[in-house]
Scaffold this active site. Structure first.
Site, PDB file in Angstrom:
ATOM      1  N   THR A  29      76.306  58.141  53.461  1.00 13.02           N
ATOM      2  CA  THR A  29      77.619  58.265  52.816  1.00 13.02           C
ATOM      3  C   THR A  29      78.248  56.882  52.667  1.00 13.02           C
ATOM      4  OG1 THR A  29      77.952  60.469  53.692  1.00 13.02           O
ATOM      5  CG2 THR A  29      79.942  59.247  53.132  1.00 13.02           C
ATOM      6  N   ASP A  85      71.323  54.685  54.760  1.00 12.53           N
ATOM      7  CA  ASP A  85      72.769  54.856  54.958  1.00 12.53           C
ATOM      8  C   ASP A  85      73.438  53.482  55.018  1.00 12.53           C
ATOM      9  OD1 ASP A  85      75.244  56.016  55.420  1.00 12.53           O
ATOM     10  OD2 ASP A  85      74.588  57.200  57.151  1.00 12.53           O
ATOM     11  N   ALA A  87      76.691  50.983  56.685  1.00  6.65           N
ATOM     12  CA  ALA A  87      77.266  50.739  58.018  1.00  6.65           C
ATOM     13  C   ALA A  87      78.527  49.907  57.850  1.00  6.65           C
ATOM     14  CB  ALA A  87      76.267  49.998  58.904  1.00  6.65           C
ATOM     15  N   ASP A  88      79.394  50.004  58.822  1.00  2.00           N
ATOM     16  CA  ASP A  88      80.604  49.175  58.821  1.00  2.00           C
ATOM     17  C   ASP A  88      80.347  47.834  59.501  1.00  2.00           C
ATOM     18  OD1 ASP A  88      82.349  51.146  57.571  1.00  2.00           O
ATOM     19  OD2 ASP A  88      81.832  52.312  59.344  1.00  2.00           O
ATOM     20  N   GLU A 107      76.120  62.002  59.841  1.00  2.00           N
ATOM     21  CA  GLU A 107      75.244  60.828  59.666  1.00  2.00           C
ATOM     22  C   GLU A 107      74.347  60.640  60.888  1.00  2.00           C
ATOM     23  OE1 GLU A 107      77.959  58.043  56.712  1.00  2.00           O
ATOM     24  OE2 GLU A 107      78.245  57.862  58.854  1.00  2.00           O
TER      25      GLU A 107
HETATM   26  C1  5RP Z   1      80.665  56.597  56.420  1.00  2.00           C
HETATM   27  C2  5RP Z   1      79.964  55.391  56.881  1.00  2.00           C
HETATM   28  C3  5RP Z   1      79.582  54.392  55.837  1.00  2.00           C
HETATM   29  O1  5RP Z   1      78.213  54.295  55.780  1.00  2.00           O
HETATM   30  C4  5RP Z   1      80.201  53.086  56.181  1.00  2.00           C
HETATM   31  O2  5RP Z   1      81.609  53.266  56.252  1.00  2.00           O
HETATM   32  C5  5RP Z   1      79.891  52.012  55.144  1.00  2.00           C
HETATM   33  O3  5RP Z   1      80.438  52.364  53.915  1.00  2.00           O
HETATM   34  P1  5RP Z   1      80.477  51.365  52.690  1.00  2.00           P
HETATM   35  O4  5RP Z   1      79.063  51.190  52.225  1.00  2.00           O
HETATM   36  O5  5RP Z   1      81.357  52.070  51.688  1.00  2.00           O
HETATM   37  O6  5RP Z   1      81.097  50.076  53.160  1.00  2.00           O
HETATM   38  O7  5RP Z   1      79.660  55.188  58.025  1.00  2.00           O
HETATM   39  O8  5RP Z   1      81.019  57.410  57.509  1.00  2.00           O
END
Ligand code: 5RP
Length: 233
Positions: A29, A85, A87-88, A107
């Site tokens: 996500t 996926d 990550a932050d 996730e």
């Molecule tokens: C969602 C998440 C996302 O993978 C994370 O926030 C990174 O998102 P983005 O690619 O929009 O920076 O953990 O729950």
């Protein structure tokens, strides 16, 4: 498209080189993995690949459905071949903070069902020590105040209830999110994950420890494939 948006697209597409025909995929996500999902749809429609996905959020489900990716529910999926996926934050041990989009519980379930996990990220997500990004923790929506009190004993900074407008942000599982301000102090993410998970009322912690095998990181110098040496890829 802004500079960072272009990097997200580059990373999202580059990660798809790990996909092989016949794979069952965990679909993450967020705004970076969105580009992987678009590429996965292209691999199916233009290259004839036989792929199936398990979405980690309702947003990802609707995007994947729109793009024509065949989907399985989490509960019907056995072992998945690969999860891609976002990550932050990620550190040099490939440990992650996730949950900026609030999808951390699904996730983590999907990532743990997968034989391997690849993270897509731009260079701003790479950190020495995790925690500059507030750690998301999903909690029972009826118990959030009690949980916040308990977590505040562990967390040196503020523990904030995530809001959406004037109401608490609600996850796809009807939970609430507490964003916990540790600052870049999380040098032992496994112990912290265990300590927070042990708090009654906690549904899931946004620390992913020992789960990620590779990070596809885009920067202005191009794409870097960071592969964990003792990982599964
Ligand atoms: C969602 C998440 C996302 O993978 C994370 O926030 C990174 O998102 P983005 O690619 O929009 O920076 O953990 O729950």
């Amino acid at each position: 498209m802004g500079d960072v948006e272009i990097l997200k697209e580059l990373a999202g597409i580059a990660a798809c080189r790990f996909i092989k025909d016949g794979m069952a995929l965990g679909l993450g996500t967020g705004s970076t993995v969105r580009y992987s999902i678009i590429e996965i749809a292209r691999l199916i429609s233009e290259e004839g690949m036989d792929l199936i996905g398990v979405p980690t959020s309702e947003d990802t489900r609707s995007l994947s459905e729109e793009l024509g990716i065949p989907l399985l529910k989490i509960e019907d999926a056995g072992t998945l071949d690969l999860t891609i996926d976002g990550a932050d934050e990620f550190d040099c041990n490939f440990d992650l903070i996730k949950g900026g989009g609030g999808a951390l519980t699904r996730e983590k379930i999907v990532a743990l069902k997968s034989k391997s996990m690849v993270v897509v990220a731009d260079y701003t997500k790479k950190v020495e020590v995790l925690g500059a990004f507030d750690l998301p923790v999903e909690v029972d929506s009826d118990l959030w105040e009690a949980v916040r009190e308990d977590i505040s004993r562990i967390c040196p900074g503020q523990v904030n209830l995530r809001m959406k407008g004037s109401k608490p942000f609600e996850t796809d599982n009807q939970g609430f999110i507490l964003d916990c301000r540790f600052g870049p102090t999380i040098s032992d993410p496994k112990s912290l994950e265990i300590a927070i998970s042990d708090t009654p009322g906690v549904i899931e912690v946004g620390l992913f420890v020992g789960i990620c095998d590779a990070v596809i990181m885009a920067s202005n110098d191009g794409i870097e494939e960071l592969i964990k040496s003792e990982g599964r890829i």
